[in-house]
Design a protein around this motif. Structure first.
Motif, PDB file in Angstrom:
ATOM      1  N   ALA A  85       0.330  34.475 -25.824  1.00 33.31           N
ATOM      2  CA  ALA A  85       1.435  34.163 -24.855  1.00 33.31           C
ATOM      3  C   ALA A  85       2.442  34.983 -24.852  1.00 33.31           C
ATOM      4  N   ARG A 105       4.413  31.285 -27.664  1.00 29.06           N
ATOM      5  CA  ARG A 105       3.358  30.340 -27.600  1.00 29.06           C
ATOM      6  C   ARG A 105       3.798  28.904 -27.421  1.00 29.06           C
ATOM      7  N   VAL A 116      -4.333  31.657 -21.271  1.00 30.08           N
ATOM      8  CA  VAL A 116      -4.248  31.900 -22.583  1.00 30.08           C
ATOM      9  C   VAL A 116      -5.960  31.644 -22.992  1.00 30.08           C
ATOM     10  N   TRP A 168       4.477  28.693 -23.527  1.00 29.91           N
ATOM     11  CA  TRP A 168       3.071  28.444 -22.720  1.00 29.91           C
ATOM     12  C   TRP A 168       2.710  27.055 -23.061  1.00 29.91           C
TER      13      TRP A 168
END
Length: 283
Positions: free
Chosen positions: A248, A105, A264, A108
């Motif tokens: 992610a 996450r 996402v 990303w």
């Protein structure tokens, strides 16, 4: 064997070899589900990879939103990174305490901000510790570092864009939640959300991307996994999950497989499952 790529995934061997590079920045991005009975910050304070800073996913977010840990505004991201001594010219490596769960996450998030010299540590902190590598309990000395950000709007989708993609079929919508949640057979862990999935989405549970030791599967195995779930990886993709964290992981896997055209759905099921005017599929 993993081929190290400082823009996606690096091994514990790679990190150990580069641990003292002056322009390396390591981030502990551990985050756990509220019912996990684990405290990410307390675990970081007790032990972390030498030099690691703690990246608080809930705090470094858009707290104006009622949805959990939405992507931070550019200015907030820049100010937090500067205060952590992370900036232009740095190679960033991100890990978490689950093996691989929340670190992608943050990978990303850096990508969203236009930063590409960012990798996830394959196998994370559990693998690092299992190999007897060094840890420390003191936070690093930090000097401010300027960061230039160029937000990449193509890497994030909102509910309107996802609803359009669901109808038109011009994206593969891929859901990282466990199969029973995707099929709508169990209640969602967040209260007040409907069960099921976005119509025309496919299911690749995040846990299926990983080997038993918490490392990511090979590119060949990932391709076969996505193909088995009915995903055409040549099409652009929107990844989704419960609240935008494990989505992610799918994005990282797509990048590893050579499909850079992925975004996402930041609101994910925390948003879609809340609104009765959005259609839900089951089964």
């Amino acid at each position: 064997m993993l081929i190290d790529d400082p823009q996606t995934l690096v091994s514990t061997d790679w990190l150990a070899a580069h641990l003292h590079d002056p322009d390396l920045r390591i981030l502990d991005a551990s985050w756990y589900m509220p019912d996990s009975d684990r405290n990410a910050r307390a675990e970081y304070d007790a032990a972390h990879i030498p030099g690691a800073r703690f990246f608080d996913i809930d705090e470094i977010s858009d707290q104006r939103s009622e949805l959990p840990h939405m992507a931070p505004p550019v200015e907030k991201f820049m100010s937090r990174m500067r205060a952590m001594g992370v900036g232009d010219g740095h190679q960033v490596v991100i890990y978490d305490g689950a093996g691989m769960f929340s670190a992608p996450r943050v990978w990303w998030t850096f990508r969203l901000m236009g930063k590409t010299d960012v990798a996830v540590l394959d196998g994370g902190f559990p693998k690092w510790q299992a190999e007897g590598r060094p840890v420390e309990d003191m936070p690093p000395m930090v000097k401010d570092r300027h960061m230039t950000v160029r937000r990449q709007a193509s890497l994030i989708k909102d509910v309107t864009q996802v609803a359009a993609a669901s109808k038109l079929g011009d994206y593969e919508i891929i859901d990282a939640r466990p199969a029973e949640r995707f099929r709508g057979e169990v209640e969602e862990p967040r209260p007040g959300l409907r069960s099921g999935h976005i119509p025309n989405s496919k299911n690749v549970p995040f846990s299926s991307l990983l080997n038993a030791d918490g490392t990511m599967k090979t590119v060949t195995d990932l391709k076969s996994l996505f193909s088995g779930a009915g995903v055409d990886i040549s099409k652009p993709a929107i990844t989704t999950c419960g609240s935008g964290v494990t989505a992610a992981m799918l994005s990282l896997a797509l990048e590893r497989m050579g499909q850079p055209n992925h975004a996402v759905y930041d609101g994910s099921w925390a948003e879609w499952g809340m609104f009765s005017d959005l259609k839900v599929a089951k089964g």
